[in-house]
Design a protein around this motif. Structure first.
Motif, PDB file in Angstrom:
ATOM      1  N   VAL A 154      25.440 -34.059  21.891  1.00  0.00           N
ATOM      2  CA  VAL A 154      24.910 -35.388  21.573  1.00  0.00           C
ATOM      3  C   VAL A 154      23.855 -35.888  22.565  1.00  0.00           C
ATOM      4  O   VAL A 154      22.688 -36.027  22.217  1.00  0.00           O
ATOM      5  N   HIS A 155      24.220 -36.123  23.827  1.00  0.00           N
ATOM      6  CA  HIS A 155      23.307 -36.881  24.686  1.00  0.00           C
ATOM      7  C   HIS A 155      23.092 -36.212  26.034  1.00  0.00           C
ATOM      8  O   HIS A 155      24.044 -35.947  26.765  1.00  0.00           O
ATOM      9  N   ALA A 156      21.831 -35.966  26.358  1.00  0.00           N
ATOM     10  CA  ALA A 156      21.487 -35.512  27.714  1.00  0.00           C
ATOM     11  C   ALA A 156      20.199 -36.209  28.144  1.00  0.00           C
ATOM     12  O   ALA A 156      19.343 -35.616  28.810  1.00  0.00           O
ATOM     13  N   GLY A 157      20.032 -37.459  27.702  1.00  0.00           N
ATOM     14  CA  GLY A 157      18.876 -38.261  28.112  1.00  0.00           C
ATOM     15  C   GLY A 157      17.559 -37.611  27.728  1.00  0.00           C
ATOM     16  O   GLY A 157      17.350 -37.238  26.582  1.00  0.00           O
ATOM     17  N   GLU A 158      16.691 -37.448  28.734  1.00  0.00           N
ATOM     18  CA  GLU A 158      15.357 -36.866  28.476  1.00  0.00           C
ATOM     19  C   GLU A 158      15.451 -35.387  28.115  1.00  0.00           C
ATOM     20  O   GLU A 158      14.497 -34.815  27.594  1.00  0.00           O
ATOM     21  N   VAL A 159      16.580 -34.769  28.437  1.00  0.00           N
ATOM     22  CA  VAL A 159      16.756 -33.348  28.094  1.00  0.00           C
ATOM     23  C   VAL A 159      17.203 -33.270  26.642  1.00  0.00           C
ATOM     24  O   VAL A 159      18.271 -33.757  26.286  1.00  0.00           O
ATOM     25  N   SER A 160      16.349 -32.698  25.813  1.00  0.00           N
ATOM     26  CA  SER A 160      16.752 -32.575  24.398  1.00  0.00           C
ATOM     27  C   SER A 160      16.396 -31.173  23.923  1.00  0.00           C
ATOM     28  O   SER A 160      16.131 -30.290  24.731  1.00  0.00           O
ATOM     29  N   GLY A 161      16.408 -30.962  22.617  1.00  0.00           N
ATOM     30  CA  GLY A 161      16.146 -29.621  22.093  1.00  0.00           C
ATOM     31  C   GLY A 161      17.386 -28.751  22.218  1.00  0.00           C
ATOM     32  O   GLY A 161      18.494 -29.250  22.371  1.00  0.00           O
ATOM     33  N   ALA A 162      17.168 -27.433  22.163  1.00  0.00           N
ATOM     34  CA  ALA A 162      18.284 -26.487  22.264  1.00  0.00           C
ATOM     35  C   ALA A 162      18.298 -25.927  23.673  1.00  0.00           C
ATOM     36  O   ALA A 162      17.299 -25.372  24.121  1.00  0.00           O
ATOM     37  N   PHE A 179      20.822 -30.839  21.113  1.00  0.00           N
ATOM     38  CA  PHE A 179      21.092 -32.264  21.288  1.00  0.00           C
ATOM     39  C   PHE A 179      20.602 -33.098  20.104  1.00  0.00           C
ATOM     40  O   PHE A 179      19.535 -32.843  19.544  1.00  0.00           O
ATOM     41  N   GLU A 180      21.441 -34.078  19.758  1.00  0.00           N
ATOM     42  CA  GLU A 180      21.205 -34.924  18.582  1.00  0.00           C
ATOM     43  C   GLU A 180      19.940 -35.777  18.685  1.00  0.00           C
ATOM     44  O   GLU A 180      19.447 -36.317  17.701  1.00  0.00           O
ATOM     45  N   THR A 181      19.447 -35.913  19.922  1.00  0.00           N
ATOM     46  CA  THR A 181      18.268 -36.744  20.164  1.00  0.00           C
ATOM     47  C   THR A 181      16.965 -36.021  19.790  1.00  0.00           C
ATOM     48  O   THR A 181      15.920 -36.662  19.658  1.00  0.00           O
ATOM     49  N   SER A 182      17.050 -34.693  19.622  1.00  0.00           N
ATOM     50  CA  SER A 182      15.835 -33.868  19.537  1.00  0.00           C
ATOM     51  C   SER A 182      14.862 -34.277  18.434  1.00  0.00           C
ATOM     52  O   SER A 182      13.646 -34.279  18.645  1.00  0.00           O
ATOM     53  N   PHE A 183      15.385 -34.591  17.265  1.00  0.00           N
ATOM     54  CA  PHE A 183      14.499 -34.873  16.117  1.00  0.00           C
ATOM     55  C   PHE A 183      13.664 -36.137  16.338  1.00  0.00           C
ATOM     56  O   PHE A 183      12.663 -36.346  15.663  1.00  0.00           O
ATOM     57  N   HIS A 184      14.100 -36.959  17.293  1.00  0.00           N
ATOM     58  CA  HIS A 184      13.455 -38.273  17.434  1.00  0.00           C
ATOM     59  C   HIS A 184      12.440 -38.337  18.572  1.00  0.00           C
ATOM     60  O   HIS A 184      11.931 -39.420  18.873  1.00  0.00           O
ATOM     61  N   THR A 185      12.134 -37.193  19.167  1.00  0.00           N
ATOM     62  CA  THR A 185      11.297 -37.256  20.381  1.00  0.00           C
ATOM     63  C   THR A 185       9.847 -37.640  20.078  1.00  0.00           C
ATOM     64  O   THR A 185       9.096 -37.970  20.996  1.00  0.00           O
TER      65      THR A 185
END
Ligand SMILES: Nc1ncnc2c1ncn2[C@@H]1O[C@H](COP(=O)(O)OP(=O)(O)O)[C@@H](O)[C@H]1O
Ligand SMILES: CC(=O)OP(=O)(O)O
Ligand SMILES: [Mg+2]
Length: 412
Positions: free
Chosen positions: A105-113, A158-164
């Protein structure tokens, strides 16, 4: 079935706020060498209502298993599924896998795989306060697997990836800039695997729909505005507790209630956070349940608070649809997905009834059927779809990209 050349064997784990899901794939990039994949689903499992008791099912080509079962937590559900796969000769050990992928789910600025290592685990730990219903679960399982299977490659998507790519102006809060850079306080958005699956699915089935609003409604719910396959806005912010009404989480909330709450709870801020993140949303307002099925049932029987919960949930969806239509400057298609999005024809009907002003007309019979596909009338200016999300597939594809990179680096 198309032959899969040099497939990877990957197991994907999806530790949802209410459910445990897994998929076991043989998957590889297809012959085109482009970003297309061929996969075989060897087994899949979906266990509902983790923490209480719910429907649990595992499907393979050979057999289906289904039982009402109680698992105290996701770890217990995971261990059960591994044992089941082993006893049924599907996967004798996790050692057989090329990788295990997590819908993390969440790693802040760290996203992607990302390959899970100590550094990523530390970052995830830091963001546990932002995603308390998810991050600790993932960290616990990742650590346990690292001890038990030190050679098993673990990949977190991470779930945040699509929104970067959401514009910066839409990703900030009106707070001192130092909070963003120093504390990571900004909007991130979640359910990236699900919304990106919907973007992909719509591209495959309805390439003319370029402006899409995806409604992932489940244990937690979020909306995403998708333009030409990319996320340009989403309803969750810094944490998955925000946005629309959630099952037991508050959704959007005015922080200036804090002094009153601190007074009431005698400065016990942990208790306040517990109420906002575990005892609010559907459960808090209705007093009935965090499971919308039970809230809908109670509303049907005339329970006023349950009815208010349903009304407020629908209303919050309508508000975001209006906002996102403005951001998109129009909308071609609206898609319902997630446990509620796919399961509740009533919620879909209630939402669509509010959108008739946009020229959206629901096909009542298609909606009631509850199968995947188009559920709007032919004369509807905006088309409406229900698709069963496939978050695990998006994670599996990301894992293949990581595994290929590893191989390339190994050869260099
Ligand atoms: N037919 C239905 N009507 C209303 N809600 C439903 C229905 N089927 C499932 N749900 C809700 O969907 C949620 C599960 O959604 P899902 O997206 O699978 O979960 P998670 O957020 O745990 O990943 C449950 O909380 C359940 O209440
Ligand atoms: C944010 C997230 O991953 O949510 P869910 O619990 O709905 O799977
Ligand atoms: Mg989920």
């Amino acid at each position: 079935m198309e032959e899969i050349v040099n497939p990877y064997k990957i197991m994907i784990l999806n530790l949802g706020s209410t459910s445990y899901k897994f998929k076991l794939y043989r998957i590889a990039r297809d012959a085109s060498g482009q970003d297309y994949f061929t996969e075989e689903l060897i087994a899949e499992g979906a266990f509902e209502r983790i923490g209480t008791s719910g429907k649990c099912l595992i499907r393979t080509k050979q057999q289906d298993w289904e039982e009402e079962r109680a698992f105290s937590d996701h770890l217990e559900a995971f261990l059960f599924s591994i044992q089941w796969l082993s006893e049924n000769w599907i996967l004798s050990s996790l050692v057989e896998l090329d990788a295990i992928g997590f819908k993390s789910v969440h790693a802040g600025e760290v996203s992607g795989a990302r390959i899970i290592n100590e550094e990523i685990l530390e970052i995830m730990k830091h963001y546990s306060a932002f995603a308390p219903a998810h991050n600790p679960l993932y960290i616990r399982l990742m650590k346990q697997l690292a001890v038990q299977y030190p050679k098993l490659l673990q990949i977190g998507c991470f779930e945040t990836s699509f929104h970067t790519n959401i514009p910066e102006k839409r990703m900030i809060y009106g707070v001192p800039d130092s909070w963003r850079n120093g504390l990571g306080i900004r909007r991130y958005g979640f359910h990236g695997s699900s919304h990106s699956y919907i973007a992909w699915k719509m591209q495959q089935t309805n390439p003319d729909a370029r402006k899409i609003i995806s409604l992932h409604l489940g244990g937690s719910s979020s909306l995403c505005a998708i333009e030409k396959g990319k996320s340009i806005a989403t309803s969750m912010g810094a944490t998955p507790q925000s946005g629309v009404f959630q099952n037991n989480r508050v959704g959007d909330f005015d922080i200036f209630c804090l002094p009153v709450l601190m007074d009431y709870y005698k400065e016990d801020w942990k208790k306040i956070l517990q109420v906002l993140s575990k005892e609010s949303g559907f459960l808090g307002v209705s007093g009935v349940s965090n499971d919308l099925r039970e809230v809908l049932e109670a509303a049907e029987k005339g329970n006023h608070k349950a009815q208010l919960t349903v009304d407020a949930f629908v209303d919050s969806l309508i508000g975001y649809i209006g906002m996102f239509t403005a951001y998109l400057k129009g909308v071609d298609a609206i898609v319902f997905t997630g446990g509620i999005g796919l399961g509740s024809s009533l919620i879909r009907k209630r939402v669509c009834e509010e959108l008739v002003y946009m020229g959206l007309y629901l096909d009542e019979a298609a909606n009631k059927k509850g199968t995947e596909g188009r559920i709007s009338r032919k004369d509807s200016r905006i088309s409406v779809y229900t698709w069963k999300t496939n978050e695990e597939l998006m994670v599996a594809r990301s894992c293949v990209r990581v595994l290929e990179d590893c191989e390339k680096k190994g050869k260099e």
